[in-house]
Enzyme design. Structure first.
Site, PDB file in Angstrom:
ATOM      1  N   HIS A  29       0.867  -1.149   0.089  1.00 20.74           N
ATOM      2  CA  HIS A  29       0.206   0.081   0.059  1.00 20.74           C
ATOM      3  C   HIS A  29       0.840   1.296  -0.116  1.00 20.74           C
ATOM      4  O   HIS A  29       1.928   1.460   0.789  1.00 20.74           O
ATOM      5  CB  HIS A  29      -1.032  -0.056   1.171  1.00 20.74           C
ATOM      6  CG  HIS A  29      -2.251  -0.820   0.948  1.00 20.74           C
ATOM      7  ND1 HIS A  29      -2.157  -2.017   0.335  1.00 20.74           N
ATOM      8  CD2 HIS A  29      -3.443  -0.607   1.132  1.00 20.74           C
ATOM      9  CE1 HIS A  29      -3.320  -2.805   0.218  1.00 20.74           C
ATOM     10  NE2 HIS A  29      -4.159  -1.886   0.660  1.00 20.74           N
ATOM     11  N   ARG A  37      -4.910 -10.626  -4.715  1.00 25.55           N
ATOM     12  CA  ARG A  37      -6.239  -9.978  -4.549  1.00 25.55           C
ATOM     13  C   ARG A  37      -6.545  -9.312  -5.731  1.00 25.55           C
ATOM     14  O   ARG A  37      -5.972  -8.717  -6.635  1.00 25.55           O
ATOM     15  CB  ARG A  37      -6.124  -8.789  -3.587  1.00 25.55           C
ATOM     16  CG  ARG A  37      -7.431  -8.116  -3.425  1.00 25.55           C
ATOM     17  CD  ARG A  37      -7.332  -7.011  -1.980  1.00 25.55           C
ATOM     18  NE  ARG A  37      -6.512  -6.048  -2.402  1.00 25.55           N
ATOM     19  CZ  ARG A  37      -6.776  -4.601  -2.005  1.00 25.55           C
ATOM     20  NH1 ARG A  37      -7.859  -4.542  -1.161  1.00 25.55           N
ATOM     21  NH2 ARG A  37      -6.170  -3.838  -2.269  1.00 25.55           N
ATOM     22  N   GLU A  75     -16.384  -4.631   2.521  1.00 22.69           N
ATOM     23  CA  GLU A  75     -15.490  -3.388   2.848  1.00 22.69           C
ATOM     24  C   GLU A  75     -16.571  -2.085   2.644  1.00 22.69           C
ATOM     25  O   GLU A  75     -16.068  -1.203   2.542  1.00 22.69           O
ATOM     26  CB  GLU A  75     -14.393  -3.373   2.132  1.00 22.69           C
ATOM     27  CG  GLU A  75     -14.536  -3.541   0.424  1.00 22.69           C
ATOM     28  CD  GLU A  75     -13.150  -3.448  -0.060  1.00 22.69           C
ATOM     29  OE1 GLU A  75     -12.111  -2.808   0.453  1.00 22.69           O
ATOM     30  OE2 GLU A  75     -12.795  -3.957  -1.385  1.00 22.69           O
ATOM     31  N   ASP A  87     -12.204   1.167   3.975  1.00 27.45           N
ATOM     32  CA  ASP A  87     -13.242   1.640   2.910  1.00 27.45           C
ATOM     33  C   ASP A  87     -14.501   1.635   3.624  1.00 27.45           C
ATOM     34  O   ASP A  87     -15.438   2.527   3.342  1.00 27.45           O
ATOM     35  CB  ASP A  87     -13.188   0.396   1.670  1.00 27.45           C
ATOM     36  CG  ASP A  87     -12.137   0.911   0.572  1.00 27.45           C
ATOM     37  OD1 ASP A  87     -12.512   1.963  -0.117  1.00 27.45           O
ATOM     38  OD2 ASP A  87     -11.096   0.595   1.083  1.00 27.45           O
ATOM     39  N   ARG A 147      -6.404  -3.673   8.091  1.00 29.72           N
ATOM     40  CA  ARG A 147      -6.103  -2.191   8.712  1.00 29.72           C
ATOM     41  C   ARG A 147      -5.164  -1.332   8.060  1.00 29.72           C
ATOM     42  O   ARG A 147      -3.861  -2.078   8.007  1.00 29.72           O
ATOM     43  CB  ARG A 147      -5.699  -2.594  10.339  1.00 29.72           C
ATOM     44  CG  ARG A 147      -6.867  -3.218  11.162  1.00 29.72           C
ATOM     45  CD  ARG A 147      -6.120  -3.623  12.574  1.00 29.72           C
ATOM     46  NE  ARG A 147      -7.045  -4.176  13.321  1.00 29.72           N
ATOM     47  CZ  ARG A 147      -7.985  -3.380  13.733  1.00 29.72           C
ATOM     48  NH1 ARG A 147      -8.226  -2.112  14.054  1.00 29.72           N
ATOM     49  NH2 ARG A 147      -8.968  -3.940  14.535  1.00 29.72           N
ATOM     50  N   ARG A 150      -9.357   5.918  -3.736  1.00 24.36           N
ATOM     51  CA  ARG A 150      -9.227   5.119  -2.525  1.00 24.36           C
ATOM     52  C   ARG A 150      -8.905   5.469  -1.248  1.00 24.36           C
ATOM     53  O   ARG A 150      -8.657   6.847  -1.026  1.00 24.36           O
ATOM     54  CB  ARG A 150      -7.759   4.458  -2.919  1.00 24.36           C
ATOM     55  CG  ARG A 150      -7.955   3.619  -4.439  1.00 24.36           C
ATOM     56  CD  ARG A 150      -6.877   2.623  -4.455  1.00 24.36           C
ATOM     57  NE  ARG A 150      -7.385   1.402  -3.835  1.00 24.36           N
ATOM     58  CZ  ARG A 150      -7.360   0.037  -4.648  1.00 24.36           C
ATOM     59  NH1 ARG A 150      -7.207  -0.096  -5.750  1.00 24.36           N
ATOM     60  NH2 ARG A 150      -7.902  -0.980  -3.813  1.00 24.36           N
TER      61      ARG A 150
HETATM   62  P1  PGA Z   1      -7.330  -0.647  -0.141  1.00 21.35           P
HETATM   63  O1  PGA Z   1      -6.781  -0.329   1.375  1.00 21.35           O
HETATM   64  O2  PGA Z   1      -7.512   0.540  -0.849  1.00 21.35           O
HETATM   65  O3  PGA Z   1      -6.244  -1.314  -0.855  1.00 21.35           O
HETATM   66  O4  PGA Z   1      -8.560  -1.677   0.118  1.00 21.35           O
HETATM   67  C1  PGA Z   1      -7.398   0.624   2.058  1.00 21.35           C
HETATM   68  C2  PGA Z   1      -6.159   0.964   3.061  1.00 21.35           C
HETATM   69  O5  PGA Z   1      -5.371  -0.019   3.524  1.00 21.35           O
HETATM   70  O6  PGA Z   1      -6.687   1.817   3.726  1.00 21.35           O
END
Ligand code: PGA
Length: 873
Positions: free
Chosen positions: A136, A390, A500, A537, A575, A707
């Site tokens: 991420h 994923r 989510e 999310d 998380r 996002r």
């Molecule tokens: P994602 O993660 O957009 O990959 O679902 C969100 C986050 O970690 O805040």
């Protein structure tokens, strides 16, 4: 020296050396200017309005040439403050959420609560903690800087020792060099990393930190067990494991292709072989003993140094494997064979040596490096990390729709859920292939299928699980299973839906229950189900209060249904690091979950800067692993209380009110999106090349497709921290008005879930800053949108007041002096960066295209504020 004074002394030392580097580069007059700004910021924080004005004027009057070095000075200082703070966390044994030695503490607590030895033994034996490192895009610090910071940390540690003056001077010179190197390097990446770069970054964390840390942590656990129960961890114990999303998570990231996944899988094996080769080499040189068991003696070919003989063979096999993998990574042909393809091939000879040493009474030797390597085999294996895949559920639906249309069966995407399930189950049970031979799929579909084919070419052991984002129905899970089957995957790969959104969380348990009812599925899943819970999310969708309650309720129902159906459930917590994305101290987060939710193991994501904070240095990693292990033991053996019916009713009421308020603003208020775009650097954030993944799920989508990470990142920068609190106040206020204040206090006292909500709010309020948020508005927001900003700030003010009232406190985090101190220390550096950022945003928006140097300065303020907040968002 007390803790705070020692920290200040180190911050002072690093800051002074940074000052020297700046002076050498830009002259004394420039350094004086920085010092003036810092002093003004300090005094402004203490309430001096005149100095506040002076600070704003000084910063606004900076020439274009000065903006970048001023921003860099403050940003680099904040990074050095983080280095000093992290060092103090390690060296003083201070841990934010668990106090000294969490393992000792938990055994104390268990004994205090009269938990039986048998229960403790079982709980330790069933520890199953899977930490999932994601790619991420939340790490703002470049790797080259991280590397220098690690070295600075080592120097600070060495400086604590009693050393001869000469050596001390040498260390100080080294610190000086490192800081000067950093000052003359660009803190913003020039290019976006590729997914393979991201995976290599993950491998580097393993190599530099987790590889040495894991066996040391297991030693600690082993010693505790022996001390408490007179028993040791089994040789093959792997209470903690690591999985990766780097190169596997393709949800909304078109750069993660099947080819990338293939490459990353190969690189993982290459890295593992090379790390094991080093270890085995060391064992070959250490294990020179000649006394051996009969078994080993024969296996060695009756060699006079049997350990060496057996291990040399293993070493040679590893060497050849490494040559083979090396050639494949480079795309070259090779005669070298791929010999070590299964972790068993490592484990067997090592355990043979171990048994032999024990048989000969050489336990001391057996329990040295050899034991560590055996433990690393159990944890990392020959793939180093398991790779999760994923993908967005919609991509599977579209792939199947393309197939059914080609076959003349209609459009799968348009079918009802019942029709979809009937079709999928029929195909899953059928022996006839579904994929048409002559068919040319679209690029998107080909990519989905190619990914499944990559999975089919690797052993089960190389993978963790397959996660479907935005999952909502049982067919989402079955669809993936069908695609895997059609692409030749002949092992059971668990497929986990990721719930989510608020709706998906609310329906999640029913979806899983329906899956459990399908005989085909029951046969396939082999008694284990993974479900991923999306924290950020869902908070973006419904606000933190409603999302938090929906997550809790979903987990509770999932645990109950799985227990009833005798399925082992592993909840996978998605998380982030920051509070708005479900972050927070690990122990508190685990104990705030519903009772029973960690009985099937704990699986949790670790992302970006959190990987550095928690696992970046071996000592920090050992502490983090101990925090996780002790919290899971505690949650399983001393489960948190069930909420009382009355508490549930209040949570339902609060969630409803707060969600309605949150959505009325985010979705219903026409000024909201324009305000968000004006008051935060949302649009500008896209320029910061943090990760390989685009900021939006759909390139042309609006805020709804943004996002969660950039959404929260943006609000962290202007210090309004909106997503982490919006809605909570209305919910709390409503139940207080209805006369339930005393019950809320009781909930705070007696229910870890609720206490964690209030604690998170308290932390957010301390990081938020009304004055700075107002300043952004004054500089950046058009007149007609200003009233909305004021409304939001008023709500933040009222929320703070109410939370303090509920917690019966007059000051935020008054019980956490270390956190208060840390924030206080940073303010005089973060404040100028915030003011500069507002100024730079203004210039950039007015001029359209600003000079690249100013653009660079803007990026530096973004990275600097993130460092000051210790979170991107
Ligand atoms: P994602 O993660 O957009 O990959 O679902 C969100 C986050 O970690 O805040």
């Amino acid at each position: 020296m007390d803790n705070h004074a020692a920290l200040r002394a180190n911050v002072g030392l690093l800051g002074q050396l940074l000052g020297d580097a700046i002076r050498e580069h830009h002259g004394q007059a420039f350094l004086d200017k920085i010092e003036t700004i810092r002093q003004l910021a300090k005094s402004a924080r203490q309430g001096n309005d005149e100095d506040q004005q002076q600070l704003l004027t000084t910063l606004k009057q900076l020439s274009d040439d000065e903006l970048l070095p001023v921003a860099r000075a403050f940003s680099q200082f904040l990074n050095l403050a983080n280095v000093a703070e992290q060092f103090h966390t390690i060296s003083r044994g201070y841990r934010q959420d668990a106090g000294p030695n969490p393992l000792d503490q938990v055994f104390e607590r268990l004994k205090g609560a009269n938990v039986s030895e048998a229960d403790i033994r079982d709980a330790v034996a069933s520890l199953d903690i899977d930490l999932v490192l994601t790619a991420h895009p939340t790490e703002v610090t470049r790797r080259t800087f991280i590397h220098k910071h690690v070295q600075l940390n080592d120097c600070l540690a060495a400086l604590e020792l009693e050393l001869p003056e000469e050596e001390k001077a040498g260390l100080l010179a080294r610190v000086d060099q490192l800081i000067t190197q950093a000052w003359h390097s660009n803190e913003i990446r020039a290019q976006r990393p590729t997914p393979v770069d991201e995976a290599k970054w993950g491998f580097a964390v393993i190599e530099n930190s987790l590889w040495p840390a894991l066996p040391r942590f297991l030693r600690q656990l082993d010693e505790r067990l022996e001390h408490e129960l007179g028993e040791r961890l089994p040789l093959d114990a792997a209470p903690v494991r690591f999985t990766s999303w780097m190169g596997g998570d393709r949800d909304g990231n078109p750069f993660v292709t099947a080819k990338v996944t293939e490459e990353v899988l190969l690189l993982g094996r290459w890295m593992a072989s090379s790390l094991f080769l080093n270890d085995i080499q060391e064992l070959v040189s250490e294990l020179s003993m000649s006394e051996a068991s009969r078994e080993l003696y024969i296996e060695s070919g009756e060699h006079d140094e049997p350990y060496r003989a057996v291990l040399r063979r293993l070493r040679e096999d590893l060497r050849e494997t490494l040559l083979h993998l090396n050639a494949r990574v480079q795309g070259q042909k090779t005669d070298a064979r791929d010999l070590i393809t299964d972790s068993e091939q490592l484990r067997r000879p090592l355990e043979l040596c171990y048994r032999s040493l024990q048989e000969c009474g050489l336990n001391k030797i057996a329990d040295g490096l050899l034991l560590d390597v055996i433990r690393k085999v159990a944890c990392f294996g020959i793939h180093l990390l398991k790779l999760d895949i994923r993908q967005d559920g919609e991509r599977h639906t579209q792939a199947l729709a393309e197939i059914t249309r080609y076959l003349g069966l209609g459009d799968y995407a348009e079918w009802s859920e019942a029709d979809k399930q009937a079709f999928l189950l029929n195909e899953l049970n059928s022996r006839r292939p579904l994929l048409p031979r002559q068919w040319q799929p679209s690029d998107d579909t080909r990519e989905v299928l190619d990914t499944c084919r990559v999975i089919s070419r690797h052993p089960r052991d190389a993978f963790g699980i397959y996660i479907i984002s935005m999952a909502g129905e049982p067919s989402d899970v079955l669809a993936v299973q069908l695609l895997l089957k059609e692409c030749g995957v002949d092992f059971t790969l668990p497929v986990a839906p990721l719930f989510e959104t608020l709706d998906d969380l609310n329906h999640g348990a029913a979806v899983i229950e329906r899956l459990y009812q399908l005989p085909w599925y029951r046969g396939y899943m082999q008694g284990r189900q993974y479900v991923m819970i999306g924290y950020s999310d869902s908070a973006k969708d419904a606000g933190m209060m409603a999302a938090g309650w929906a997550q809790y309720s979903a987990m509770e129902k999932l645990v109950a249904i799985s227990a009833k159906e005798k399925v082992a459930l592993t909840l996978f917590h998605g998380r982030g690091g920051s509070l708005g994305r479900g972050g927070g101290p690990a122990r508190q987060a685990i104990l705030a979950q519903p009772p029973g939710s960690t009985l099937g193991g704990l699986r949790v994501t670790e992302q970006g800067e959190m990987i550095r904070f928690k696992f970046g240095l071996p000592q920090v990693a050992i502490d983090s692993l101990a925090i996780y292990a002790s919290a899971v033991l505690e949650a399983n053996l001393l489960p948190p209380p069930e909420p009382k019916p009355e508490w549930r009713a209040l949570m339902n009421a609060m969630a409803e009110v707060s969600c309605a308020h949150y959505r009325s603003l985010i979705r219903g208020e026409p000024d909201f999106v324009p305000y968000f775009r004006a008051a935060t650097p949302e649009l500008e954030l896209g320029k910061l090349p943090l990760g390989s993944r685009p900021a939006k799920r759909k390139p042309n989508g609006g805020v709804e497709s943004l996002r969660a990470i950039p959404w929260i990142f943006a609000w962290t920068q202007n210090r309004l921290m909106l997503p982490a609190w919006l809605g909570a106040h209305k919910g709390l206020e409503k139940v207080v008005e209805d006369g339930h204040e005393a019950t809320l206090r009781a909930m705070n006292q007696g229910w870890p879930f609720f206490r964690a909500r209030l604690d998170m709010l308290e932390m957010v309020f301390l990081k938020a800053d009304l004055g700075l948020a107002a300043y952004y508005d004054s500089v950046l927001v058009p007149e007609e949108l200003k009233p909305l900003g004021k409304r939001l700030r008023d709500e933040l003010r009222a929320s703070t007041k109410l939370v303090l009232q509920l917690k019966e406190k007059s000051e935020l985090l008054s019980n956490e002096p270390w956190i208060q101190e840390s924030i206080k220390l940073r303010n005089p550096y973060t404040d100028p960066l915030n003011v500069l950022q507002a100024e730079l945003l203004k210039r950039s928006r007015e001029q359209g295209d600003i000079h690249p140097v100013l653009d660079q300065a803007l990026m530096v303020t973004i990275a600097g504020i993130a460092a000051g907040m210790r979170n991107t968002g």
